[in-house]
Motif scaffolding. Structure first.
Motif, PDB file in Angstrom:
ATOM      1  N   GLU A   3       0.833  -1.199   0.000  1.00 30.25           N
ATOM      2  CA  GLU A   3       0.000   0.000   0.000  1.00 30.25           C
ATOM      3  C   GLU A   3       0.873   1.256   0.000  1.00 30.25           C
ATOM      4  O   GLU A   3       0.583   2.235  -0.709  1.00 30.25           O
ATOM      5  CB  GLU A   3      -0.919  -0.014   1.225  1.00 30.25           C
ATOM      6  CG  GLU A   3      -2.021   1.015   1.184  1.00 30.25           C
ATOM      7  CD  GLU A   3      -2.981   0.890   2.353  1.00 30.25           C
ATOM      8  OE1 GLU A   3      -3.876   1.756   2.462  1.00 30.25           O
ATOM      9  OE2 GLU A   3      -2.834  -0.053   3.161  1.00 30.25           O
ATOM     10  N   ASP A  14       4.008   1.421  -1.130  1.00 28.70           N
ATOM     11  CA  ASP A  14       4.634   1.476  -2.463  1.00 28.70           C
ATOM     12  C   ASP A  14       3.721   2.172  -3.460  1.00 28.70           C
ATOM     13  O   ASP A  14       4.156   3.047  -4.232  1.00 28.70           O
ATOM     14  CB  ASP A  14       4.927   0.065  -2.984  1.00 28.70           C
ATOM     15  CG  ASP A  14       6.060  -0.629  -2.254  1.00 28.70           C
ATOM     16  OD1 ASP A  14       6.769   0.029  -1.471  1.00 28.70           O
ATOM     17  OD2 ASP A  14       6.229  -1.854  -2.468  1.00 28.70           O
ATOM     18  N   SER A  15       2.458   1.786  -3.474  1.00 25.62           N
ATOM     19  CA  SER A  15       1.498   2.339  -4.432  1.00 25.62           C
ATOM     20  C   SER A  15       1.302   3.830  -4.207  1.00 25.62           C
ATOM     21  O   SER A  15       1.287   4.620  -5.171  1.00 25.62           O
ATOM     22  CB  SER A  15       0.172   1.599  -4.308  1.00 25.62           C
ATOM     23  OG  SER A  15      -0.797   2.163  -5.179  1.00 25.62           O
ATOM     24  N   ALA A  16       1.173   4.250  -2.942  1.00 20.55           N
ATOM     25  CA  ALA A  16       0.951   5.662  -2.642  1.00 20.55           C
ATOM     26  C   ALA A  16       2.159   6.502  -3.030  1.00 20.55           C
ATOM     27  O   ALA A  16       2.017   7.613  -3.568  1.00 20.55           O
ATOM     28  CB  ALA A  16       0.641   5.831  -1.164  1.00 20.55           C
ATOM     29  N   ARG A  67       4.486   5.764  -5.318  1.00 19.06           N
ATOM     30  CA  ARG A  67       4.606   5.824  -6.782  1.00 19.06           C
ATOM     31  C   ARG A  67       3.581   6.788  -7.386  1.00 19.06           C
ATOM     32  O   ARG A  67       3.863   7.461  -8.387  1.00 19.06           O
ATOM     33  CB  ARG A  67       4.430   4.422  -7.375  1.00 19.06           C
ATOM     34  CG  ARG A  67       5.606   3.495  -7.096  1.00 19.06           C
ATOM     35  CD  ARG A  67       5.536   2.236  -7.949  1.00 19.06           C
ATOM     36  NE  ARG A  67       6.713   1.410  -7.779  1.00 19.06           N
ATOM     37  CZ  ARG A  67       6.782   0.307  -7.050  1.00 19.06           C
ATOM     38  NH1 ARG A  67       5.679  -0.125  -6.428  1.00 19.06           N
ATOM     39  NH2 ARG A  67       7.897  -0.378  -6.935  1.00 19.06           N
ATOM     40  N   LYS A  68       2.410   6.872  -6.781  1.00 21.96           N
ATOM     41  CA  LYS A  68       1.395   7.802  -7.275  1.00 21.96           C
ATOM     42  C   LYS A  68       1.859   9.246  -7.129  1.00 21.96           C
ATOM     43  O   LYS A  68       1.729  10.052  -8.058  1.00 21.96           O
ATOM     44  CB  LYS A  68       0.084   7.588  -6.529  1.00 21.96           C
ATOM     45  CG  LYS A  68      -1.035   8.511  -7.013  1.00 21.96           C
ATOM     46  CD  LYS A  68      -2.337   8.249  -6.256  1.00 21.96           C
ATOM     47  CE  LYS A  68      -3.434   9.198  -6.759  1.00 21.96           C
ATOM     48  NZ  LYS A  68      -4.705   8.995  -6.011  1.00 21.96           N
ATOM     49  N   VAL A  69       2.424   9.589  -5.960  1.00 23.36           N
ATOM     50  CA  VAL A  69       2.945  10.950  -5.762  1.00 23.36           C
ATOM     51  C   VAL A  69       4.081  11.223  -6.733  1.00 23.36           C
ATOM     52  O   VAL A  69       4.154  12.303  -7.334  1.00 23.36           O
ATOM     53  CB  VAL A  69       3.413  11.152  -4.310  1.00 23.36           C
ATOM     54  CG1 VAL A  69       4.121  12.498  -4.160  1.00 23.36           C
ATOM     55  CG2 VAL A  69       2.240  11.076  -3.341  1.00 23.36           C
ATOM     56  N   ALA A 119       4.597  10.003  -9.705  1.00 23.37           N
ATOM     57  CA  ALA A 119       4.081  10.197 -11.063  1.00 23.37           C
ATOM     58  C   ALA A 119       3.398  11.560 -11.198  1.00 23.37           C
ATOM     59  O   ALA A 119       3.607  12.280 -12.185  1.00 23.37           O
ATOM     60  CB  ALA A 119       3.111   9.080 -11.421  1.00 23.37           C
ATOM     61  N   GLU A 120       2.571  11.917 -10.214  1.00 23.84           N
ATOM     62  CA  GLU A 120       1.835  13.180 -10.300  1.00 23.84           C
ATOM     63  C   GLU A 120       2.773  14.383 -10.207  1.00 23.84           C
ATOM     64  O   GLU A 120       2.625  15.357 -10.950  1.00 23.84           O
ATOM     65  CB  GLU A 120       0.790  13.250  -9.195  1.00 23.84           C
ATOM     66  CG  GLU A 120      -0.370  12.281  -9.381  1.00 23.84           C
ATOM     67  CD  GLU A 120      -1.357  12.343  -8.241  1.00 23.84           C
ATOM     68  OE1 GLU A 120      -1.029  12.943  -7.179  1.00 23.84           O
ATOM     69  OE2 GLU A 120      -2.463  11.780  -8.382  1.00 23.84           O
ATOM     70  N   LYS A 132       6.011  14.373 -10.711  1.00 20.99           N
ATOM     71  CA  LYS A 132       7.165  14.225 -11.607  1.00 20.99           C
ATOM     72  C   LYS A 132       8.487  14.285 -10.833  1.00 20.99           C
ATOM     73  O   LYS A 132       9.410  15.036 -11.174  1.00 20.99           O
ATOM     74  CB  LYS A 132       7.133  15.276 -12.717  1.00 20.99           C
ATOM     75  CG  LYS A 132       5.944  15.121 -13.648  1.00 20.99           C
ATOM     76  CD  LYS A 132       5.946  16.175 -14.754  1.00 20.99           C
ATOM     77  CE  LYS A 132       4.854  15.911 -15.782  1.00 20.99           C
ATOM     78  NZ  LYS A 132       3.500  15.836 -15.207  1.00 20.99           N
ATOM     79  N   ALA A 149       0.876  11.336   2.096  1.00 16.06           N
ATOM     80  CA  ALA A 149       0.425  10.055   1.555  1.00 16.06           C
ATOM     81  C   ALA A 149       0.811   8.890   2.467  1.00 16.06           C
ATOM     82  O   ALA A 149       0.026   7.955   2.675  1.00 16.06           O
ATOM     83  CB  ALA A 149       1.011   9.846   0.160  1.00 16.06           C
TER      84      ALA A 149
END
Length: 420
Positions: free
Chosen positions: A75, A77-79, A81-83, A85-86, A88, A399
């Motif tokens: 969970e 890891d996913s959070a 990676r989302k930050v 990506a958003e 950059k 996050a």
């Protein structure tokens, strides 16, 4: 806790909070609202009487800290990676742990966009305004030794300070001096960005501040100013008769058992380290700031560390290992700065998380400690470019804590970004 403005402005080693700033760290300090802008433009600051500052109790720590199981790790890891990506973000390193709950250590992305070298937990990094926790610790050690008093006026140690006979060391450490932030001066911003490898002396930095009128009477308000820390660095030098870097490296860094933390003399940056990327340039285009000289941050933002040392330092600074208990208690008396957040003496309390963040061109960091579960969170990244007005280090902190401490979410308001 910082405010920033892109153009001929500089982001200094910083914190990340805005409007009634919990900071504009040694790393980012330009536009702090309309009233502040008037002062920047040279308008006289209205006189305000000193006030008695309320000292609220720290946010009580509630809720159970979860075991850092593989499912929680996924969970997180996913959070993260989302930050990434958003916002950059090229690369980020994260460490989260609590006694009996396990340890989460991960690195994501790249340390060097040209070579593709991956981020890794062993990299050194510039820590910006986290330097303030070291400088204030040095000052408080001198308090413990009876060599300075928190309520001494700065004029006792440094000549030529506006209101120097009335501004105390406590007010400098607590960001309540009213002195203009030198890194918010337009001439400073132009000089730095025109040649970011040039060295600055503390006296040069103070000159950028002292040409401006004071913003308010001592202790009347909170305003995050790097000028305050430059003055405290000079106090440490005068009282000890030693250079600040020498004193901190020996009496704070070594005393805390830190092996990879350094107060540099100039632009030295021990390998291995990530390349740092910033959009704080004269053109507004992203540049590699890895070898920029951090001397302009000096006592407010010049230091270097790594993940393992900061994980240790998080507890040391939050619990006062190097200080007498009474002195640490003074440090942790926070003044409300934003909802859910307050600032003590060179340290913040944000929803119960105690520590500091840092930002200067190319790098950001966040090092915080949550009493109760004795949880430690460290986030290191190789960009300081904001995402929709928010510092990316804050976005990662938010996050991560939403998952593990939903009752204590590390949250700082987005910063308005002026110009580009």
């Amino acid at each position: 806790m910082r405010t920033r403005r892109h153009s001929a402005a500089v982001a200094a080693a910083a914190l990340v909070l805005a409007v009634s700033p919990l900071g504009a760290g040694a790393g980012a300090a330009y536009a702090q609202g309309a009233a502040y802008g008037a002062y920047v433009a040279g308008a006289a600051a209205p006189a305000r009487p000193a006030v008695t500052v309320p000292v609220p109790a720290p946010t009580p720590v509630t809720g159970e800290f979860p075991r850092l199981t593989p499912s929680v790790a996924r969970e997180l890891d996913s959070a993260i990676r989302k930050v990434m990506a958003e916002a950059k973000v090229p690369g980020v390193i994260v460490a989260l742990s609590a006694p009996g709950k396990g340890t989460y250590v991960r690195s994501f992305g790249v340390a060097d966009q040209e070579t593709g070298m991956p981020m890794s937990p062993g990299l050194n990094t510039r820590i910006g305004s986290e330097t303030k926790t070291f400088t204030v610790t040095a000052l408080l050690q001198l308090v413990d030794q009876g060599r300075v008093g928190l309520d001494d006026p700065i004029g006792k140690y440094v000549e030529g300070v506006p209101n120097g006979d009335r501004i105390t060391l406590r007010e400098l450490a607590g960001m309540r001096s009213g002195l203009f932030n030198y890194s918010a001066d337009e001439d400073f911003g132009k000089a730095f960005l025109a040649d970011p490898r040039r060295p600055f002396t503390p006296q040069q930095l103070l000159a950028y501040s002292f040409k401006h009128p004071v913003l308010f009477e001592p202790n009347a308000e909170f305003d995050y100013s790097n000028t305050n820390l430059i003055l405290l660095g000079l106090v440490v030098e005068k009282v000890t008769g030693q250079r600040l870097d020498d004193y901190i490296n020996r009496e704070v860094v070594a005393a805390a058992g830190l092996k990879h933390t350094l107060f540099p003399v100039g632009a030295e940056f021990p390998a291995p380290h990530a390349q740092g990327y910033t959009d704080q340039t004269l053109s507004g285009k992203t540049a590699n700031a890895t070898d920029w000289n951090p001397s302009w941050g000096w006592a407010a933002g010049a230091m270097i560390s790594n993940l393992s040392d900061l994980r240790s330092w998080a507890k040391t600074v939050a619990t006062g290992t190097l200080l007498k208990p009474a002195t640490q208690a003074e440090r942790l008396k926070v003044v409300p700065s934003l909802p859910g957040a307050g600032y003590g003496l060179g340290i913040f309390n944000v929803q119960g998380w105690i520590g500091h963040n840092g930002s200067l061109p190319g790098y950001q960091s966040l090092t915080v400690y949550l009493p109760g579960p004795q949880a430690t969170l460290v986030v290191l990244l190789n960009t300081d470019t904001d995402y929709r007005g928010s510092a990316p280090s804050t976005l990662f902190g938010q996050a991560i804590t939403r998952i593990v401490t939903p009752d204590h979410v590390f949250s700082l308001p987005a910063q308005p970004v002026t110009g580009h």
